[in-house]
Design a protein around this motif. Structure first.
Motif: not given
Length: 127
Positions: A1-4, A14-24, A113-118
């Motif tokens: 699972q991906l969590q953005a 301005g600026s922002l930082r996005l994170s993509c964390a994987a679990s499992g 090309e991608y297999d898993y999506w958050g």
């Protein structure tokens, strides 16, 4: 699972930082991509990073403003977005491909090309 996460409202410039964390599963052997979808538009590739050598690739529209990076110890990929523009407003998604990299790096910006999506995180840039 991906969590953005990390989206929000920011003023132009301005600026922002996005994170993509994987679990499992571990991101170690996956190429990770960031995509975005603006209202009434299709999903478009923004950037990607391989696991084989950490090479990166950017869409022309964000080159020089966005930086993708990965922290395998935290199982997380980041997208640092600077000098944001109103046209960057979109829902941002991260995705994982079961490949360590692409021979043709431009293919890493292709949705197919991608297999898993958050789930997405909304970025709104006010002008």
């Amino acid at each position: 699972q991906l969590q953005a996460s990390g989206g929000g409202l920011v003023q132009a410039g301005g600026s922002l930082r996005l994170s993509c964390a994987a679990s499992g599963f571990t991101l170690d052997y996956h190429t990770i991509g960031w995509f975005r979808q603006a209202p009434w538009k299709g999903r478009a590739g923004v950037s990607c990073i391989s696991s084989s050598d950490g090479s990166t690739y950017y869409a022309d529209s964000v080159k020089g403003r966005f930086t993708i990076s990965r922290d395998n110890a935290k199982n997380t990929v980041y997208l640092q977005m600077n000098s944001l523009k109103a046209e960057d407003t979109a829902v941002y998604y991260c995705a994982a491909a079961r490949l360590e990299g692409f021979y043709d790096r431009s293919r890493c910006l292709l949705v197919l090309e991608y297999d898993y999506w958050g789930q997405g995180t909304l970025v709104t840039v006010s002008s």
